[in-house]
Write an enzyme that holds these catalytic residues in place. Structure first.
Site, PDB file in Angstrom:
ATOM      1  N   CYS A 283      23.655  38.986  46.055  1.00  0.00           N
ATOM      2  CA  CYS A 283      25.683  38.728  45.872  1.00  0.00           C
ATOM      3  C   CYS A 283      25.989  39.929  44.709  1.00  0.00           C
ATOM      4  CB  CYS A 283      26.405  37.878  45.769  1.00  0.00           C
ATOM      5  SG  CYS A 283      26.136  36.911  44.479  1.00  0.00           S
TER       6      CYS A 283
ATOM      7  N   ASP B 287      26.697  39.282  42.091  1.00  0.00           N
ATOM      8  CA  ASP B 287      27.372  38.718  40.608  1.00  0.00           C
ATOM      9  C   ASP B 287      27.182  37.971  40.127  1.00  0.00           C
ATOM     10  OD1 ASP B 287      30.139  38.575  42.712  1.00  0.00           O
ATOM     11  OD2 ASP B 287      29.288  36.485  43.285  1.00  0.00           O
TER      12      ASP B 287
ATOM     13  N   CYS C 243      31.795  33.726  42.851  1.00  0.00           N
ATOM     14  CA  CYS C 243      33.196  32.767  43.731  1.00  0.00           C
ATOM     15  C   CYS C 243      33.180  31.610  43.377  1.00  0.00           C
ATOM     16  CB  CYS C 243      31.833  32.874  44.774  1.00  0.00           C
ATOM     17  SG  CYS C 243      30.550  31.732  44.226  1.00  0.00           S
TER      18      CYS C 243
ATOM     19  N   CYS D  33      24.597  30.583  44.636  1.00  0.00           N
ATOM     20  CA  CYS D  33      25.445  30.535  43.195  1.00  0.00           C
ATOM     21  C   CYS D  33      25.035  29.876  42.267  1.00  0.00           C
ATOM     22  CB  CYS D  33      26.808  30.375  44.083  1.00  0.00           C
ATOM     23  SG  CYS D  33      27.265  30.722  45.945  1.00  0.00           S
TER      24      CYS D  33
HETATM   25 FE1  FES Z   1      27.648  35.198  44.553  1.00  0.00          FE
HETATM   26 FE2  FES Z   1      28.510  33.045  44.797  1.00  0.00          FE
HETATM   27  S1  FES Z   1      28.637  34.132  46.394  1.00  0.00           S
HETATM   28  S2  FES Z   1      27.426  33.841  43.059  1.00  0.00           S
END
Ligand code: FES
Length: 166
Positions: A35, A37, A65, A109
């Site tokens: 993602c 992140d 998230c 995540c």
């Molecule tokens: Fe990226 Fe949860 S969607 S860490």
């Protein structure tokens, strides 16, 4: 609302151990290929009653998230008091266990949290001292990870809507 969602919302309402740790012994940062992140974890060690080096406390900061924030919050509480070996043996599933089973699309995540913890435990180096020109109480922030080389004068403002380390 599902039980999982309720537990996640409860965790992010009062996240534990959120924020930079200026006196950390080690720090690890990972990004999720799933993602994009990022999550950074700081770890401080202490010697326990048996003379073992254990995790005194861990804190985190993330551009992630709600699930990542919730997992990091519970994981930093779970690893306190554990040796490096014990913490390294914990999977993302174990680190997120207090929240309950995550759906397949959210497993990465928890793996982001696991990766940051592993990175911090693998480094076991003191966090770099802040440069004299920066605020002395500020360790390098996750924002620095997004700052291109030579862009030191660029201003980046991040507004945290959650409380600092509790
Ligand atoms: Fe990226 Fe949860 S969607 S860490």
């Amino acid at each position: 609302m599902s039980d999982l969602q309720q537990r996640i919302e409860a965790a992010i309402a009062t996240p534990k151990n959120l924020g930079e740790m200026s006196d950390a012994d080690s720090v690890g940062t990972v990004g999720s290929p799933e993602c994009g992140d990022m999550l950074r974890m700081w770890v401080k060690f202490r010697e326990d009653e048996q003379g073992r080096q254990v995790i005194d406390r861990a804190t985190f900061q993330t551009f992630g998230c709600q699930t990542a924030i919730a997992v990091a919050s519970v994981a930093t509480e779970l690893v306190a008091g554990k040796t490096v070996e014990e913490a390294l043996a914990m999977s993302g599933e174990e680190l997120s266990a207090p929240l309950g089973a995550l759906p397949p699309m959210k497993i990465h995540c928890a793996q982001l949290v696991e990766g940051a913890l592993r990175s911090a435990l693998a480094s076991e180096k003191p966090a770099p001292e802040p440069a004299p020109s920066t605020a002395p109480s500020q360790a390098p922030s996750l924002v620095d990870s997004f700052r291109p080389a030579g862009a030191g004068e660029r201003k980046v403002q991040v507004v945290l809507k959650s409380p600092k380390v509790s």
